[in-house]
Structures are given as C-alpha cells and as structure tokens.
Design a protein around this motif. Structure first.
Motif, PDB file in Angstrom:
ATOM      1  N   LEU A 227       0.804  -1.074  -0.139  1.00  0.00           N
ATOM      2  CA  LEU A 227       0.045   0.127   0.103  1.00  0.00           C
ATOM      3  C   LEU A 227       1.023   1.079   0.145  1.00  0.00           C
ATOM      4  N   THR A 228       1.928   1.483   0.917  1.00  0.00           N
ATOM      5  CA  THR A 228       2.778   2.498   1.037  1.00  0.00           C
ATOM      6  C   THR A 228       4.313   2.243   0.812  1.00  0.00           C
ATOM      7  N   LYS A 229       4.981   2.953   0.888  1.00  0.00           N
ATOM      8  CA  LYS A 229       6.648   2.611   0.863  1.00  0.00           C
ATOM      9  C   LYS A 229       7.056   1.931   2.030  1.00  0.00           C
ATOM     10  N   ILE A 261      22.654   7.184  -5.003  1.00  0.00           N
ATOM     11  CA  ILE A 261      22.292   6.876  -6.467  1.00  0.00           C
ATOM     12  C   ILE A 261      21.303   5.669  -6.557  1.00  0.00           C
ATOM     13  N   ILE A 262      21.582   4.594  -5.823  1.00  0.00           N
ATOM     14  CA  ILE A 262      20.571   3.226  -5.633  1.00  0.00           C
ATOM     15  C   ILE A 262      19.266   3.850  -4.947  1.00  0.00           C
ATOM     16  N   GLU A 263      19.157   4.589  -3.958  1.00  0.00           N
ATOM     17  CA  GLU A 263      18.057   5.370  -3.315  1.00  0.00           C
ATOM     18  C   GLU A 263      17.144   6.025  -4.174  1.00  0.00           C
ATOM     19  N   GLY A 264      18.006   6.529  -4.999  1.00  0.00           N
ATOM     20  CA  GLY A 264      17.300   7.609  -5.982  1.00  0.00           C
ATOM     21  C   GLY A 264      16.507   6.811  -7.183  1.00  0.00           C
ATOM     22  N   LYS A 265      17.162   5.621  -7.634  1.00  0.00           N
ATOM     23  CA  LYS A 265      16.626   4.750  -8.518  1.00  0.00           C
ATOM     24  C   LYS A 265      15.609   4.013  -8.037  1.00  0.00           C
ATOM     25  N   LEU A 266      15.672   3.703  -6.717  1.00  0.00           N
ATOM     26  CA  LEU A 266      14.102   3.184  -6.032  1.00  0.00           C
ATOM     27  C   LEU A 266      13.082   3.783  -6.176  1.00  0.00           C
ATOM     28  N   GLY A 267      13.055   5.225  -6.552  1.00  0.00           N
ATOM     29  CA  GLY A 267      11.913   5.920  -6.892  1.00  0.00           C
ATOM     30  C   GLY A 267      11.056   5.285  -7.830  1.00  0.00           C
ATOM     31  N   GLU A 272       6.181   2.019  -9.457  1.00  0.00           N
ATOM     32  CA  GLU A 272       5.844   0.819 -10.280  1.00  0.00           C
ATOM     33  C   GLU A 272       4.875  -0.078  -9.405  1.00  0.00           C
ATOM     34  N   ARG A 273       5.452  -0.400  -8.130  1.00  0.00           N
ATOM     35  CA  ARG A 273       4.968  -1.392  -7.453  1.00  0.00           C
ATOM     36  C   ARG A 273       4.161  -1.209  -6.051  1.00  0.00           C
ATOM     37  N   VAL A 274       4.235   0.188  -5.571  1.00  0.00           N
ATOM     38  CA  VAL A 274       3.557   0.831  -4.505  1.00  0.00           C
ATOM     39  C   VAL A 274       2.328   1.295  -5.041  1.00  0.00           C
ATOM     40  N   LEU A 275       0.854   0.843  -4.343  1.00  0.00           N
ATOM     41  CA  LEU A 275      -0.198   1.370  -4.761  1.00  0.00           C
ATOM     42  C   LEU A 275      -0.294   2.734  -4.921  1.00  0.00           C
ATOM     43  N   LEU A 276      -0.191   3.446  -3.809  1.00  0.00           N
ATOM     44  CA  LEU A 276      -0.535   4.751  -3.464  1.00  0.00           C
ATOM     45  C   LEU A 276       0.558   5.768  -4.265  1.00  0.00           C
ATOM     46  N   GLU A 277       1.599   5.132  -4.960  1.00  0.00           N
ATOM     47  CA  GLU A 277       2.464   5.812  -5.894  1.00  0.00           C
ATOM     48  C   GLU A 277       2.134   5.354  -7.339  1.00  0.00           C
TER      49      GLU A 277
END
Length: 309
Positions: A227-229, A261-267, A272-277
């Motif tokens: 549902l959320t991050k 960089i990795i945390e940025g790419k997690l955006g 794509e995979r978190v409903l509210l996002e």
C-alpha cells in the motif's frame, strides 16, 4: 497300527478310514501366534498422511485408519469402497487453472482462489458457483487463509474440506484451495474480472471511488506489492537494491556515492509497485497517482488485496 505326532506328543489313532479328530496338545497352543486384543494406536501423523492423500476430513481419516488397524493403503481402499476417496488418484495432478470468487458485507470482504486442472472445469457454472460459496463461507467465518477456511463449514454443516472432495468427485479434476484473503474497513468494495483477477479495497469514502481503485489494482501491470513505501517487504527492497547496484551506470560510480544513487533509482520501483504511488488508471485525466486521486475524491485507502490466476 498308525501313529501321528502332533505338537511333539505321540497319539494312537486308527488306520486310514474313520480317523478320529485329534485333540491338540497344550504345546500346540503355546506355539500359535497370539491375536492382538487391542487396536494399533493411530497417531496424528497417520491421520494427516491419509488426509493429504484423500483430502477428506480428519475424523473420516481417523475412522478409516482405525477400521484398518493403521494401514494407510488399506485405509485408502476402505474409503474408496465407501465412495469417499476417488480424489486420491487425482491428488498429484497439476492445478494450473482455476477461478476466483469474492463476497462482500458492509465492513468486510473475502476473496478465494480455487485451483483446478483445466479451463474447461474453471468455466463450468457449477464450479464457479462453488467458488462463490467458498468466498461467502470465508467471509462468514472470517477466514483469512486457506487453512482457516478448510477448517470451516458451510451453512448446511458440511465441512469445506468435504465439499471440495465432493466437487473433485463430481467434476473429475484435482482441486486445491490456493489462496484466501480478507479485508475489513469502514467501506469495503470488490472487483472480480471474469474470475481471473480479483481485487478488494477497504477504506473510507464513496464506494464508487474505492471500486475505481479496485479496478485499477486488477488492471495494474506490474501489480502493486504494498500500500505504501513503508509496507514494502524488506527482502524485496534489498533484492531491488542488489539489482540496481549491479547496473553498469551505478557500479562504475565511486563507491561512496553509490548508496545515494541506488536510493534515487528506487523511486521508479516505488512508482511501479506501491499502490499509492502508482499512476491511477481509471477515471483519471490529469495523471495523478492513486493517493492524489483518492484525496481529490475525499476517499482514503487502508488495505487492499489482489488475487490472480
């Protein structure tokens, strides 16, 4: 004169014709195997093994094992003679098809996936009606997993386990209760797309808006995993970080800046995979994500479930 030796004792008897029946000696009785006076103890493991073979209720399995002195194969045969274990020979077959059913009340909803072998059976009206009956039973029993539903009973008192076995016997295919999910909230809605994909949503606000979100969940590709991050499984996140860190454009950067960089790419992963996002796919013309869409309609989303064949 003729002599016969029985059990070590020599006894005189008449020759050939008119022989008398000899009385066995006491030694004969001492050499005869003793018949067991008490039945073999039936363990829980024995009962479970028979249940796994036949899909029948635990009590039926225990009765069969008791009747056959604990012999598993004899117990299966015993049940088959009663017409109860024809599911046994189908139990090993793959269940790659199936159907989804949902049931909804004012404050809760249940979704059930019953797997079978072929689309021919999954499209059968009787099979689909049975899946809906399973969902209604899950809702009534507040069963939120397959084991809980298997332990429940239908309104007529028949156990769910026995009901599935009966359906196997009737339609001739192996079946498995694959998934059972339950959600609860102030407002609960569901969407079932042809028995192939189903979504449940719980929250607050207009039921029509929440149903749009349920339709979005059913259509979303890739499907939402949280549902959320903050709800994302840590193991899934770590795996995603591992994949990102191996990308050439990340691995080639200085090591001390790679984590940022990795945390940025997690955006992108979150979008794509978190409903509210995720970008809302239904009733949305301005490209808002699901969270913004719900807020604009004075709705809140507290939980969701998505099941698919």
């Amino acid at each position: 004169m003729v002599f016969a030796t029985v059990g070590g004792c020599s006894t005189h008897r008449r020759c050939v014709l008119g022989l008398r029946t000899l009385r066995p000696s006491p030694l004969y009785f001492s050499l005869t195997p003793l018949r067991r006076n008490h039945p073999m103890a039936i363990t829980a493991a024995d009962v479970k093994a028979l249940r796994d073979r036949t899909g029948l209720a635990m009590m039926k399995c225990k009765e069969a094992l008791t009747a056959t002195d604990g012999d598993l194969e004899a117990a299966v045969e015993h049940l088959r003679k009663q017409g109860l274990a024809t599911a046994d020979k189908k139990a090993g077959r793959d269940t790659n098809a199936g159907s989804l059913g949902i049931a909804i009340s004012d404050t809760a909803a249940a979704a059930v996936l019953l797997a079978c072998e072929t689309d021919f059976v999954s499209s059968n009206d009787e099979f689909k009606a049975f899946v809906t009956k399973l969902a209604e039973t899950a809702l009534a029993a507040q069963a939120n997993d397959a084991d809980s539903l298997m332990a429940a009973s239908f309104a007529d008192g028949t156990s769910v386990n026995e009901g599935i076995v009966a359906m196997v016997q009737k339609l001739g295919e192996n079946m498995k209760l694959a998934e059972v999910s339950l959600v609860a909230g102030d407002t609960v809605v569901g969407y079932n797309h042809g028995g192939r994909v189903a979504a449940l949503v719980a929250g607050k606000g207009d039921a029509g808006i929440l149903r749009n979100v349920a339709m979005h969940i059913a259509a979303a590709n890739p499907e939402p995993v949280a549902l959320t991050k903050d709800d994302v499984d840590p193991d899934l996140l770590n795996k995603e970080r591992e994949i990102i860190s191996a990308l050439p454009d990340v691995a080639s950067k200085p090591e001390h800046i790679q984590p940022k960089i990795i945390e940025g790419k997690l955006g992108r992963f979150y979008k794509e995979r978190v409903l509210l996002e995720q970008e809302m796919l239904v009733d949305n013309e301005d490209g808002a994500n699901v969270a913004a869409y719900a807020k604009s309609k004075n709705a809140e989303i507290s939980a969701f479930v998505r099941l698919a064949i």
